[in-house]
Design an enzyme around this catalytic site. Structure first.
Site, short mmCIF file in Angstrom:
data_model
loop_
_atom_site.label_atom_id
_atom_site.label_comp_id
_atom_site.label_asym_id
_atom_site.label_seq_id
_atom_site.Cartn_x
_atom_site.Cartn_y
_atom_site.Cartn_z
N GLY A 67 29.38 44.03 -6.88
CA GLY A 67 29.93 45.14 -6.09
C GLY A 67 29.16 46.41 -6.40
O GLY A 67 28.27 46.41 -7.25
N TYR B 55 30.89 28.01 -9.33
CA TYR B 55 31.84 28.76 -8.49
C TYR B 55 32.98 27.84 -8.05
O TYR B 55 34.16 28.18 -8.23
CB TYR B 55 31.08 29.31 -7.29
CG TYR B 55 31.89 30.23 -6.39
CD1 TYR B 55 32.26 31.50 -6.82
CD2 TYR B 55 32.24 29.83 -5.10
CE1 TYR B 55 32.98 32.35 -5.99
CE2 TYR B 55 32.95 30.69 -4.27
CZ TYR B 55 33.32 31.94 -4.71
OH TYR B 55 34.03 32.78 -3.88
N ARG C 227 23.88 36.32 2.13
CA ARG C 227 24.87 35.76 3.05
C ARG C 227 24.28 35.61 4.44
O ARG C 227 23.44 36.42 4.86
CB ARG C 227 26.05 36.72 3.16
CG ARG C 227 26.90 36.71 1.95
CD ARG C 227 27.85 35.62 2.08
NE ARG C 227 28.83 35.63 1.02
CZ ARG C 227 29.66 34.62 0.82
NH1 ARG C 227 29.62 33.58 1.61
NH2 ARG C 227 30.53 34.66 -0.13
N1 UDP Z 1 22.21 30.27 5.74
C1 UDP Z 1 21.09 30.24 6.58
N2 UDP Z 1 20.19 31.26 6.49
C2 UDP Z 1 20.36 32.32 5.65
C3 UDP Z 1 21.50 32.35 4.82
C4 UDP Z 1 22.40 31.30 4.88
O1 UDP Z 1 20.90 29.30 7.37
O2 UDP Z 1 19.50 33.23 5.65
C5 UDP Z 1 23.19 29.17 5.86
C6 UDP Z 1 23.58 28.54 4.54
O3 UDP Z 1 22.67 27.50 4.19
C7 UDP Z 1 24.97 28.02 4.87
C8 UDP Z 1 25.52 29.05 5.84
O4 UDP Z 1 24.39 29.73 6.36
O5 UDP Z 1 24.88 26.77 5.52
C9 UDP Z 1 26.49 30.03 5.21
O6 UDP Z 1 25.86 30.59 4.09
P1 UDP Z 1 26.51 31.75 3.22
O7 UDP Z 1 25.64 31.91 2.03
O8 UDP Z 1 26.74 32.94 4.05
O9 UDP Z 1 27.95 31.22 2.81
P2 UDP Z 1 28.53 29.83 2.28
O10 UDP Z 1 27.44 28.80 2.19
O11 UDP Z 1 29.10 30.14 0.93
O12 UDP Z 1 29.54 29.47 3.30
#
Ligand code: UDP
Length: 311
Positions: A37, A146, A187
Site C-alpha cells: 500500500g 497466499y 494486476r
Molecule cells: N494477466 C495477463 N496479463 C497481465 C497480467 C495478468 O494476461 O499483464 C492474467 C493472469 O495470468 C491471470 C489474470 O490475468 O490469468 C488475472 O491476473 P491478476 O494478477 O490480475 O489476478 P489473479 O490471477 O490473482 O486473479
C-alpha cells in the site's frame, strides 16, 4: 460513532474502506506497513480528526488501549507479483497477522472481518464457485504462500469463533478493480489500462482464454460493510460479481474504451494460474440484500479516467 481498526488501510481496497467509514462518521485507526500500500492512497484523510494512521506490521502483535468496536483485517500483499516477492513474509502476514488481530478482537470484544479470497478455491474444478466448494489448491506451488496463508487464516477465524465465541465475518473477495489500484503490481486490469494508455503492446499471459469476474471497488466496499453489519452471520461469503469474461475479451474491451490500437502479445502463462473464476453470489444476495450494480463498461471507464490522470 464506531471505533474501527482497518489493517492494510493504505492498500487499494483498504483506502476506499477508510474513506467510506470516515465519511459515515466513524473513527478509523488505519494500520499498515506500506509493503504494497502507499500513503498517497490516504492523502486527504490524514488531516481528518477521526482518522489516525499507524505504521505497523501486523505479523507483529499490536498493543493499544484504544477502544475498538470493529476490525477489518485487510493486511496482506494481494497481487501475485507482490505476494510472491517474499512468500515467507506473505504467509507470516496471513497467519501471524490473523492471530494478532483475533487476539485484539477477543480483548476488545470486537466484531472482526477477515478479507479472505477467491484464491482459497485455487484452480477451481467447480464453476461457479459456491462457498461450500472446498477448492483445488496446490499446497507447494508459487501461489501457495497466499492461498494456503489465507486458508489457514480462515481456519484460525473459525477456531477463535468456536473456542472464544469471537464475532467473526469471513469474506472471500474475488477480483476487484477501480481507481487507486497500484500501477505497478502486475494486476491484469492496471497492466492492460496502463499499456493501452501508453500505446504499448497488451501482454496476455497464455492464450487469454482463462476467465475472471471483475467487481468494481464501490460494489466490493458495499458488500464488505453489509457483511460486517449482518447479524448472527459468520460466513464464509463470496464477494464479487458473477459476470465472467476471458482475459482476451478484457484486453479488447480496454482497447475499445481507450480508443487505442496497441497490439496483443502473448506471453507464457504463470505457474498455477487459475483457468476460471466466477463467484456464486446467491448467499450474498440473500444475506446482504445486495448485488453488484456497476457494469464492467462503467467500471472500466472510471478506472481508465483515473489512470489517465496519473500517467
Ligand atoms: N494477466 C495477463 N496479463 C497481465 C497480467 C495478468 O494476461 O499483464 C492474467 C493472469 O495470468 C491471470 C489474470 O490475468 O490469468 C488475472 O491476473 P491478476 O494478477 O490480475 O489476478 P489473479 O490471477 O490473482 O486473479
Amino acid at each position: 460513532m464506531k471505533h474501527i481498526l482497518i489493517t492494510g488501510g493504505t492498500g487499494f481496497i483498504g483506502c476506499h474502506l477508510c474513506s467510506r467509514l470516515i465519511g459515515e462518521g466513524n473513527r478509523v485507526l488505519c494500520l499498515d506497513n506500506c509493503y504494497s500500500g502507499t500513503l498517497t492512497n490516504i492523502k486527504g484523510l490524514e488531516k481528518h480528526p477521526n482518522f489516525r494512521f499507524v505504521h505497523h506490521d501486523i505479523s507483529k502483535p499490536f498493543i493499544t488501549d484504544e477502544k475498538i468496536d470493529e476490525i477489518y483485517n485487510l493486511a496482506c500483499p494481494a497481487s501475485p507479483i507482490a505476494y510472491q516477492k517474499d512468500p515467507i513474509f506473505t504467509t507470516k502476514t496471513c497467519v501471524f497477522g490473523a492471530i494478532n488481530v483475533l487476539e485484539l478482537a477477543k480483548k476488545n470484544n470486537a466484531k472482526i472481518l477477515q478479507a479472505s479470497t477467491s484464491e482459497v478455491y485455487g484452480d477451481p474444478i467447480e464453476s461457479p464457485q459456491k462457498e461450500t466448494y472446498k477448492g483445488n489448491v496446490n499446497p507447494i506451488g508459487i501461489r501457495s504462500c497466499y492461498d494456503e496463508g489465507k486458508r489457514c487464516a480462515e481456519s484460525l477465524f473459525f477456531d477463535y469463533h468456536r473456542t472464544y465465541n469471537t464475532d467473526i465475518r469471513v469474506v472471500r473477495i474475488f477480483n476487484t478493480y477501480g481507481p487507486k489500484m497500484a500501477q505497478d503490481d502486475g494486476r491484469v486490469v492496471s497492466n492492460f489500462i496502463c499499456q493501452a494508455l501508453k500505446g504499448l503492446p497488451i501482454t496476455i499471459y497464455g492464450q487469454g482464454i482463462q476467465t475472471r469476474s471483475f467487481c468494481y471497488i464501490d460494489d466490493t466496499i458495499e458488500m464488505l460493510i453489509r457483511t460486517m453489519q449482518a447479524n448472527n452471520f459468520y460466513g464464509p461469503i463470496n464477494i464479487g460479481t458473477p459476470t465472467e469474461i476471458t482475459i482476451k475479451e478484457l484486453a479488447i474491451k480496454i482497447l475499445e474504451k481507450t480508443g487505442n490500437k496497441s497490439s496483443l502479445v502473448f506471453e507464457p502463462l504463470p505457474q498455477d494460474d487459475p483457468t476460471q473464476r466466477r463467484p456464486d453470489i446467491t448467499l450474498a444476495k440473500q444475506i446482504l440484500k445486495y448485488e453488484p450494480n456497476t457494469s464492467i463498461e462503467e467500471g472500466l471507464e472510471k478506472t481508465i479516467e483515473y489512470f489517465a490522470s496519473k500517467l
